[in-house]
Design a protein around this motif. Structure first.
Motif, mmCIF file in Angstrom:
data_model
loop_
_atom_site.group_PDB
_atom_site.id
_atom_site.type_symbol
_atom_site.label_atom_id
_atom_site.label_comp_id
_atom_site.label_asym_id
_atom_site.label_seq_id
_atom_site.Cartn_x
_atom_site.Cartn_y
_atom_site.Cartn_z
ATOM 1 N N ILE A 39 0.831 -1.205 0.000
ATOM 2 C CA ILE A 39 0.000 0.000 0.000
ATOM 3 C C ILE A 39 0.864 1.253 0.000
ATOM 4 O O ILE A 39 0.418 2.330 -0.404
ATOM 5 C CB ILE A 39 -0.952 -0.015 1.218
ATOM 6 C CG1 ILE A 39 -2.089 0.984 1.018
ATOM 7 C CG2 ILE A 39 -0.183 0.246 2.526
ATOM 8 C CD1 ILE A 39 -3.200 0.852 2.025
ATOM 9 N N ALA A 40 2.120 1.115 0.418
ATOM 10 C CA ALA A 40 3.015 2.266 0.436
ATOM 11 C C ALA A 40 3.506 2.633 -0.960
ATOM 12 O O ALA A 40 4.135 3.660 -1.153
ATOM 13 C CB ALA A 40 4.218 1.978 1.341
ATOM 14 N N VAL B 249 2.546 4.001 -4.268
ATOM 15 C CA VAL B 249 1.413 4.727 -4.859
ATOM 16 C C VAL B 249 1.660 5.042 -6.327
ATOM 17 O O VAL B 249 0.777 4.873 -7.158
ATOM 18 C CB VAL B 249 1.183 6.050 -4.087
ATOM 19 C CG1 VAL B 249 0.020 6.818 -4.679
ATOM 20 C CG2 VAL B 249 0.946 5.755 -2.614
ATOM 21 N N TRP C 32 -3.366 1.239 -5.690
ATOM 22 C CA TRP C 32 -3.662 2.624 -6.028
ATOM 23 C C TRP C 32 -3.919 2.736 -7.525
ATOM 24 O O TRP C 32 -3.247 2.095 -8.328
ATOM 25 C CB TRP C 32 -2.490 3.530 -5.631
ATOM 26 C CG TRP C 32 -2.281 3.592 -4.152
ATOM 27 C CD1 TRP C 32 -1.417 2.843 -3.415
ATOM 28 C CD2 TRP C 32 -2.964 4.451 -3.211
ATOM 29 N NE1 TRP C 32 -1.517 3.176 -2.083
ATOM 30 C CE2 TRP C 32 -2.450 4.161 -1.923
ATOM 31 C CE3 TRP C 32 -3.941 5.434 -3.328
ATOM 32 C CZ2 TRP C 32 -2.886 4.807 -0.776
ATOM 33 C CZ3 TRP C 32 -4.377 6.074 -2.190
ATOM 34 C CH2 TRP C 32 -3.852 5.769 -0.924
ATOM 35 N N PRO C 33 -4.877 3.606 -7.938
ATOM 36 C CA PRO C 33 -5.236 3.703 -9.355
ATOM 37 C C PRO C 33 -4.075 4.184 -10.234
ATOM 38 O O PRO C 33 -3.998 3.800 -11.404
ATOM 39 C CB PRO C 33 -6.390 4.714 -9.366
ATOM 40 C CG PRO C 33 -6.391 5.368 -8.040
ATOM 41 C CD PRO C 33 -5.724 4.456 -7.082
ATOM 42 N N VAL D 173 -7.086 -3.304 -6.710
ATOM 43 C CA VAL D 173 -7.983 -3.829 -5.685
ATOM 44 C C VAL D 173 -8.289 -2.799 -4.593
ATOM 45 O O VAL D 173 -8.932 -3.128 -3.600
ATOM 46 C CB VAL D 173 -7.406 -5.123 -5.032
ATOM 47 C CG1 VAL D 173 -7.428 -6.274 -6.016
ATOM 48 C CG2 VAL D 173 -5.995 -4.892 -4.527
ATOM 49 N N CYS E 246 -7.337 0.155 -1.539
ATOM 50 C CA CYS E 246 -6.509 0.056 -0.335
ATOM 51 C C CYS E 246 -6.983 -1.111 0.513
ATOM 52 O O CYS E 246 -8.153 -1.218 0.843
ATOM 53 C CB CYS E 246 -6.605 1.328 0.495
ATOM 54 S SG CYS E 246 -5.812 2.714 -0.287
ATOM 55 N N LEU E 247 -6.069 -1.978 0.884
ATOM 56 C CA LEU E 247 -6.448 -3.160 1.641
ATOM 57 C C LEU E 247 -6.322 -2.955 3.152
ATOM 58 O O LEU E 247 -6.828 -3.745 3.931
ATOM 59 C CB LEU E 247 -5.584 -4.353 1.227
ATOM 60 C CG LEU E 247 -5.585 -4.666 -0.270
ATOM 61 C CD1 LEU E 247 -4.646 -5.826 -0.557
ATOM 62 C CD2 LEU E 247 -6.980 -5.002 -0.745
ATOM 63 N N MET E 248 -5.653 -1.899 3.570
ATOM 64 C CA MET E 248 -5.462 -1.664 5.016
ATOM 65 C C MET E 248 -6.538 -0.707 5.532
ATOM 66 O O MET E 248 -6.952 0.179 4.811
ATOM 67 C CB MET E 248 -4.083 -1.055 5.273
ATOM 68 C CG MET E 248 -2.956 -1.978 4.900
ATOM 69 S SD MET E 248 -2.891 -3.414 5.938
ATOM 70 C CE MET E 248 -2.031 -2.782 7.340
#
Lengths: 174, 224
Positions: free
Chosen positions: B181-182, B184, B207-208, B220, B222-224
């Motif tokens: 997630i880090a 981007v 991230w798109p 998918v 942000c999963l967090m």
């Protein structure tokens, strides 16, 4: 409950890293005065592998109470009791704070090589989930911050990935 | 006379070697074509290799494991870098928290790192070779049917070996890569390698901006 007996705690965390420039900046009279003006009463610093030790203070006389420690097995309790979190740009610290709906200032460590961490902090700041700063701009950020302008972050989960993996591997749909 | 036979022999060897190389090339093309194609319906659990990285990587991997139908991914092998002490502990805590513990067959292994943060690139060549040998040993031992990874450099030797196993017909491992997630705007080095070399069967981004830059990935959120 983020306030204990009217206390408003600022919790500073650097995770498992060494981020002396943040700890030093927070320990300056300019930043401490700014926090005091904003109504905070206590400053708790988790300094990780840092080498700079802040000055402890028991408060009173128009000063913040100041305490610090290096590590803790879980900072969740400190986060829960905080009214403001100032964190390094590690994704773990960021999302732990956002999940607890804490006002958050993320400070990017410019001494890190290949600073991909700043991407995350900047993106979330653009989406108004937190404030982003560098050690040099921390005082100004605290001065100008409007906590009401922050948009709550809705935590995600990995269900979508789990479904894609299931489908790919040929497992039956749930 | 002897010259004639030597030339004949040479030509035969060249023919043999070229045919062999052509076969390998064809097999590699087939593997790359098949990579990313969903598998047939199944009910059997699949042996799974879970590659843990330090800090945020571990938190994100545990976040995924918490929502998987974990019984479908058995036995589970957790791998972390030799210098990472926390990740395997966290994996053990996760396993301990699961309710159905009968017949649990998990293993926790540490692997040599290809390169430490800040290590010179020259010495990294030696350490990468050692790490690859260790990875080969572990992959021969486990031969997982599924590999889950999300960014740490530890996953590269393992995934490269998994690719060779696919080519050699030793084991078909479905590789699922979840970029952190880090990340981007830019992929990590591991992500870039797996994406460009088309080694991951499914490549997830959160991230798109990354989906736009890397269209073969699955966005998918942000999963967090």
């Amino acid at each position: 409950m983020s306030e204990n007996d009217g206390e408003r705690i600022v919790f500073v965390t650097v995770g498992t890293t060494c981020f002396d420039s943040l700890v030093k900046t927070v320990d300056t009279s300019q930043v401490k005065d700014e926090l005091y003006k904003k109504g905070y009463t206590k400053l708790v610093i988790q300094m990780g592998r840092g080498t700079y030790n802040p000055i402890k203070c028991s408060g009173g006389n128009g000063c913040l109470t100041i305490d610090y420690f290096t590590f803790s097995s879980s900072i969740v309790d400190h986060l829960r009791s905080a009214s403001l979190v100032i964190s390094h740009a590690g994704s773990g610290s960021i999302f732990e704070s956002l999940r607890l709906a804490k006002p958050l200032i993320v400070v990017v460590n410019e001494d890190l090589m290949d600073n991909h961490q700043s991407e995350l902090a900047e993106e979330l700041a653009e989406r108004k989930h937190l404030f982003c700063a560098r050690p040099q701009t921390l005082q100004q950020t605290i001065q100008c911050m409007d906590l009401q302008s922050l948009i709550p972050y809705h935590p995600g989960n990995a269900k979508s990935v789990s479904e894609l993996i299931n489908r790919f591997l040929g497992f039956p749909e749930d | 006379m002897i010259d004639y036979f030597s030339t004949m022999l040479l030509h035969q060897w060249l023919l043999l070697i070229s045919s062999f190389l052509a076969l390998i090339l064809a097999r590699i093309c087939y593997v790359m074509y098949k990579t990313g194609k969903p598998l047939c319906k199944t009910l059997q659990p699949l042996s799974t290799l879970i590659i843990m990285g330090s800090g945020g990587h571990t938190a994100e991997m545990l976040n995924l494991l918490a929502v998987l139908n974990i019984d479908r991914f058995e036995p589970r092998f957790y791998i972390a870098a030799a210098t990472d002490n926390m990740s395997l502990q966290k994996a053990r805590s996760f396993e301990d928290s699961l309710t159905n513990k009968e017949g649990r067959n998990c293993q926790y292994v540490q692997i040599y790192r290809s390169r430490e943060v800040g290590q010179s690139y020259i010495t990294s060549i030696g350490t990468t070779l050692i790490a690859t040998a260790h990875a080969l040993w572990l992959m021969i031992k486990f031969r997982p049917q599924v590999i889950l990874c999300n960014g740490p450099g530890t996953c590269i030797p393992l995934c490269v070996i998994a690719f060779f196993f696919k080519v050699a017909g030793i084991r078909w491992s479905s590789i699922f890569y979840m970029e952190s997630i880090a990340r981007v705007r830019r992929l990590s080095l591991s992500g870039l390698l797996l994406y460009k070399l088309r080694m991951a069967d499914q490549f997830f981004v959160q991230w798109p901006q990354l989906k736009k830059e890397y269209p073969r990935s699955h966005y998918v959120g942000c999963l967090m």
